[in-house]
Design a protein around this motif. Structure first.
Motif, PDB file in Angstrom:
ATOM      1  N   PRO A  18       0.648  -1.013   0.116  1.00  0.00           N
ATOM      2  CA  PRO A  18      -0.137   0.014   0.381  1.00  0.00           C
ATOM      3  C   PRO A  18       0.454   1.283  -0.248  1.00  0.00           C
ATOM      4  CG  PRO A  18      -1.352  -1.511   1.486  1.00  0.00           C
ATOM      5  CD  PRO A  18       0.284  -2.286   0.765  1.00  0.00           C
ATOM      6  N   PRO A  19       2.242   1.572   1.144  1.00  0.00           N
ATOM      7  CA  PRO A  19       2.100   2.941   0.531  1.00  0.00           C
ATOM      8  C   PRO A  19       3.468   3.009  -0.565  1.00  0.00           C
ATOM      9  CG  PRO A  19       3.202   1.426   2.654  1.00  0.00           C
ATOM     10  CD  PRO A  19       2.318   0.963   2.472  1.00  0.00           C
ATOM     11  N   CYS A  36      -0.755   6.504   5.106  1.00  0.00           N
ATOM     12  CA  CYS A  36      -0.894   5.053   4.529  1.00  0.00           C
ATOM     13  C   CYS A  36      -0.249   4.399   5.051  1.00  0.00           C
ATOM     14  CB  CYS A  36      -0.895   5.546   3.215  1.00  0.00           C
ATOM     15  SG  CYS A  36      -1.005   3.571   2.180  1.00  0.00           S
ATOM     16  N   LEU A  37       1.326   4.591   5.512  1.00  0.00           N
ATOM     17  CA  LEU A  37       2.050   3.680   6.066  1.00  0.00           C
ATOM     18  C   LEU A  37       1.942   3.416   7.319  1.00  0.00           C
ATOM     19  CD1 LEU A  37       5.180   2.609   5.351  1.00  0.00           C
ATOM     20  CD2 LEU A  37       6.392   4.726   6.672  1.00  0.00           C
ATOM     21  N   THR A  38       1.565   4.351   8.304  1.00  0.00           N
ATOM     22  CA  THR A  38       0.631   4.385   9.695  1.00  0.00           C
ATOM     23  C   THR A  38       0.014   3.115   9.928  1.00  0.00           C
ATOM     24  OG1 THR A  38       1.705   6.230  10.138  1.00  0.00           O
ATOM     25  CG2 THR A  38       0.167   5.332  12.195  1.00  0.00           C
ATOM     26  N   LEU A  39      -1.134   3.284   8.753  1.00  0.00           N
ATOM     27  CA  LEU A  39      -2.291   2.411   8.592  1.00  0.00           C
ATOM     28  C   LEU A  39      -1.907   0.926   8.574  1.00  0.00           C
ATOM     29  CD1 LEU A  39      -5.359   4.490   6.807  1.00  0.00           C
ATOM     30  CD2 LEU A  39      -5.339   3.585   9.159  1.00  0.00           C
ATOM     31  N   THR A  40      -0.230   1.186   7.340  1.00  0.00           N
ATOM     32  CA  THR A  40      -0.205  -0.361   6.656  1.00  0.00           C
ATOM     33  C   THR A  40       0.119  -0.471   8.022  1.00  0.00           C
ATOM     34  OG1 THR A  40      -0.014   0.137   4.692  1.00  0.00           O
ATOM     35  CG2 THR A  40       1.116  -1.778   5.449  1.00  0.00           C
ATOM     36  N   TYR A  44      -2.763  -4.119   7.529  1.00  0.00           N
ATOM     37  CA  TYR A  44      -2.781  -4.385   6.529  1.00  0.00           C
ATOM     38  C   TYR A  44      -3.411  -3.961   5.682  1.00  0.00           C
ATOM     39  CZ  TYR A  44      -1.362  -5.903   1.626  1.00  0.00           C
ATOM     40  OH  TYR A  44      -0.810  -6.327   0.580  1.00  0.00           O
ATOM     41  N   GLY A  47      -4.936  -0.484   5.185  1.00  0.00           N
ATOM     42  CA  GLY A  47      -3.427   0.248   4.771  1.00  0.00           C
ATOM     43  C   GLY A  47      -3.633   0.362   3.337  1.00  0.00           C
ATOM     44  N   TYR A  50      -7.083   2.477   2.658  1.00  0.00           N
ATOM     45  CA  TYR A  50      -6.622   3.788   2.804  1.00  0.00           C
ATOM     46  C   TYR A  50      -5.644   4.281   1.328  1.00  0.00           C
ATOM     47  CZ  TYR A  50      -5.147   8.738   3.707  1.00  0.00           C
ATOM     48  OH  TYR A  50      -5.293  10.004   3.334  1.00  0.00           O
ATOM     49  N   ALA A  51      -5.161   3.197   0.701  1.00  0.00           N
ATOM     50  CA  ALA A  51      -4.167   3.792  -0.113  1.00  0.00           C
ATOM     51  C   ALA A  51      -4.550   3.517  -1.607  1.00  0.00           C
ATOM     52  CB  ALA A  51      -3.342   2.035  -0.523  1.00  0.00           C
TER      53      ALA A  51
END
Length: 71
Positions: A18-19, A36-40, A44, A47, A50-51
Motif C-alpha cells: 500500500p505505501p 498510509c504507512l501508519t495504517l499499513t 494490512y 492500509g 486508504y491507499a
C-alpha cells in the motif's frame, strides 16, 4: 492527468504494498503517504483501503487537487 494504465498499476501496487502505490501518486513526505504507512503498520487491510482511497479519490492533479477519477 494520469492515464488509465498508470492508475491501474498504482492500484495494483496499492494492493500488494500500500505505501508504494501512494508514494508513486503523492510522493514520499506527503500526508497521504505517512497516513498510509501508519495504517499499513497497524493493519494490512486498513492500509490497502486508504491507499486505494488516496489514489482514486484524492489523486493529485496540478489543475485540480480534489477530483474523482472519471473515465
Amino acid at each position: 492527468m494520469a492515464s488509465r494504465c498508470e492508475v491501474f498499476l498504482e492500484i495494483l501496487l496499492a494492493i500488494l504494498i500500500p505505501p508504494l502505490g501512494v508514494f508513486f501518486r503523492h510522493g514520499c513526505c506527503s500526508c497521504e503517504f505517512l497516513i498510509c504507512l501508519t495504517l499499513t503498520l497497524l493493519g494490512y487491510i486498513p492500509g490497502i483501503i486508504y491507499a486505494i482511497y488516496a489514489i482514486v479519490v484524492r489523486g493529485y492533479d496540478q489543475d485540480e487537487e480534489w477530483r474523482p477519477l472519471t473515465a
